[in-house]
Design an enzyme around this catalytic site. Structure first.
Site, mmCIF file in Angstrom:
data_model
loop_
_atom_site.group_PDB
_atom_site.id
_atom_site.type_symbol
_atom_site.label_atom_id
_atom_site.label_comp_id
_atom_site.label_asym_id
_atom_site.label_seq_id
_atom_site.Cartn_x
_atom_site.Cartn_y
_atom_site.Cartn_z
ATOM 1 N N GLY A 27 0.797 -1.219 0.000
ATOM 2 C CA GLY A 27 0.000 0.000 0.000
ATOM 3 C C GLY A 27 0.826 1.264 0.000
ATOM 4 O O GLY A 27 2.017 1.256 0.314
ATOM 5 N N ASN A 28 0.173 2.336 -0.404
ATOM 6 C CA ASN A 28 0.791 3.655 -0.409
ATOM 7 C C ASN A 28 -0.283 4.714 -0.510
ATOM 8 O O ASN A 28 -1.312 4.501 -1.147
ATOM 9 C CB ASN A 28 1.815 3.784 -1.555
ATOM 10 C CG ASN A 28 1.332 3.114 -2.800
ATOM 11 O OD1 ASN A 28 0.463 3.616 -3.495
ATOM 12 N ND2 ASN A 28 1.882 1.937 -3.086
ATOM 13 N N THR A 42 9.663 4.216 -1.276
ATOM 14 C CA THR A 42 9.815 2.800 -1.584
ATOM 15 C C THR A 42 10.482 2.070 -0.414
ATOM 16 O O THR A 42 11.370 2.602 0.240
ATOM 17 C CB THR A 42 10.644 2.612 -2.883
ATOM 18 O OG1 THR A 42 10.604 1.238 -3.250
ATOM 19 C CG2 THR A 42 12.076 3.057 -2.727
ATOM 20 N N GLY A 43 9.986 0.877 -0.127
ATOM 21 C CA GLY A 43 10.566 0.058 0.932
ATOM 22 C C GLY A 43 10.134 0.407 2.340
ATOM 23 O O GLY A 43 10.494 -0.299 3.276
ATOM 24 N N SER A 71 6.976 2.325 -5.689
ATOM 25 C CA SER A 71 6.973 1.842 -7.079
ATOM 26 C C SER A 71 5.639 2.122 -7.771
ATOM 27 O O SER A 71 5.553 2.066 -8.991
ATOM 28 C CB SER A 71 7.274 0.346 -7.118
ATOM 29 O OG SER A 71 6.286 -0.364 -6.405
ATOM 30 N N GLU A 72 4.607 2.435 -7.009
ATOM 31 C CA GLU A 72 3.289 2.744 -7.584
ATOM 32 C C GLU A 72 3.106 4.236 -7.880
ATOM 33 O O GLU A 72 1.994 4.682 -8.115
ATOM 34 C CB GLU A 72 2.174 2.265 -6.650
ATOM 35 C CG GLU A 72 2.111 0.778 -6.461
ATOM 36 C CD GLU A 72 1.714 -0.013 -7.713
ATOM 37 O OE1 GLU A 72 1.578 0.582 -8.798
ATOM 38 O OE2 GLU A 72 1.562 -1.238 -7.584
ATOM 39 N N HIS A 91 -4.039 3.765 -1.809
ATOM 40 C CA HIS A 91 -3.910 2.436 -2.428
ATOM 41 C C HIS A 91 -3.535 1.452 -1.327
ATOM 42 O O HIS A 91 -2.479 1.588 -0.707
ATOM 43 C CB HIS A 91 -2.843 2.455 -3.529
ATOM 44 C CG HIS A 91 -2.456 1.090 -3.998
ATOM 45 N ND1 HIS A 91 -3.385 0.138 -4.367
ATOM 46 C CD2 HIS A 91 -1.245 0.510 -4.150
ATOM 47 C CE1 HIS A 91 -2.748 -0.966 -4.724
ATOM 48 N NE2 HIS A 91 -1.446 -0.773 -4.598
ATOM 49 N N HIS A 93 -4.135 -2.887 0.318
ATOM 50 C CA HIS A 93 -4.292 -4.296 -0.042
ATOM 51 C C HIS A 93 -5.210 -5.009 0.951
ATOM 52 O O HIS A 93 -4.796 -5.984 1.588
ATOM 53 C CB HIS A 93 -2.934 -4.989 -0.069
ATOM 54 C CG HIS A 93 -1.964 -4.386 -1.030
ATOM 55 N ND1 HIS A 93 -0.609 -4.630 -0.957
ATOM 56 C CD2 HIS A 93 -2.136 -3.568 -2.091
ATOM 57 C CE1 HIS A 93 0.006 -3.980 -1.930
ATOM 58 N NE2 HIS A 93 -0.897 -3.327 -2.627
ATOM 59 N N HIS A 154 -4.865 -7.490 -6.504
ATOM 60 C CA HIS A 154 -3.869 -6.506 -6.061
ATOM 61 C C HIS A 154 -4.322 -5.638 -4.898
ATOM 62 O O HIS A 154 -3.561 -5.405 -3.982
ATOM 63 C CB HIS A 154 -3.478 -5.638 -7.261
ATOM 64 C CG HIS A 154 -2.342 -4.705 -6.999
ATOM 65 N ND1 HIS A 154 -1.516 -4.255 -7.990
ATOM 66 C CD2 HIS A 154 -1.893 -4.115 -5.866
ATOM 67 C CE1 HIS A 154 -0.611 -3.442 -7.493
ATOM 68 N NE2 HIS A 154 -0.823 -3.340 -6.196
#
Length: 190
Positions: A27-28, A42-43, A71-72, A91, A93, A154
């Site tokens: 998620g982000n 990221t990460g 990455s999204e 976003h 999951h 996803h």
């Protein structure tokens, strides 16, 4: 003011993890502020996110901070470009939504009055690889007309005029998926 944006991103990222809407690195969240996108780096892990782990990029994806974006980032940038009225994207999951995406093909049925009022429709987007421009374009295509979309296998993406609004729409999507799933399981028992 950018400090307040980062504080909000940390708060809602941790809340999403606490409420079981995502796990670990998944998620982000992002906020569009003064033409810049503030997004999880990221990460970084949702429930351990700090302000230092918030990346800043422009709408072309150029990194303006010391940390690289999720990455999204393409999904976020493409959605902001297509919908000038949104200022935040979530976003996540969530498990019931992901399960629903494997059992349904076009849309998640709306069950509650709240989902009808705030979401109206929850379409399901065709699977595209994570972090790809294909996923960004597929997601943005649905977000042009809807405030929520389930990504096949996803997760979900919700949008709003504020991070609070986008986040609570994500909770409504997952509640809808859970209620639909329990209803379907109930039919099997009867």
């Amino acid at each position: 003011m950018s400090r307040i944006v980062k504080e909000m991103l940390v708060r809602y990222s941790r809340l999403a993890h606490e409420r079981g809407l995502t796990a670990a690195f998944g998620g982000n969240l992002s906020v569009l502020f003064n033409g810049k996108v503030f997004i999880k780096a990221t990460g970084s892990v949702m429930d351990e996110l700090t302000q230092e782990q918030i990346s800043v990029i422009d709408l072309d994806g150029n990194v303006l901070s010391l940390v690289r974006p999720s990455s999204e980032w393409k999904l976020h940038v493409e959605s902001y470009k297509r919908r000038g009225d949104i200022r935040a994207i979530v976003h996540l999951h969530p498990p019931y939504s992901i399960v629903a995406s494997t059992l349904l093909s076009e849309e998640l049925p709306i069950i509650t009055p709240e989902a009808e009022i705030y979401l109206k429709k929850i379409p399901i987007a065709e699977f595209k690889p994570a972090g790809s421009w294909e996923l960004a374009k597929e997601t943005a295509k649905y977000l042009e007309y809807h405030d929520a979309v389930i990504l096949q296998n996803h997760g979900i993406v919700t949008v709003g005029k504020s991070l609070r609004e986008a986040y609570y729409k994500a909770e409504l999507v997952e509640e809808s998926a859970k209620l639909w799933y329990l209803k379907e399981k109930g039919k099997q028992i009867i």
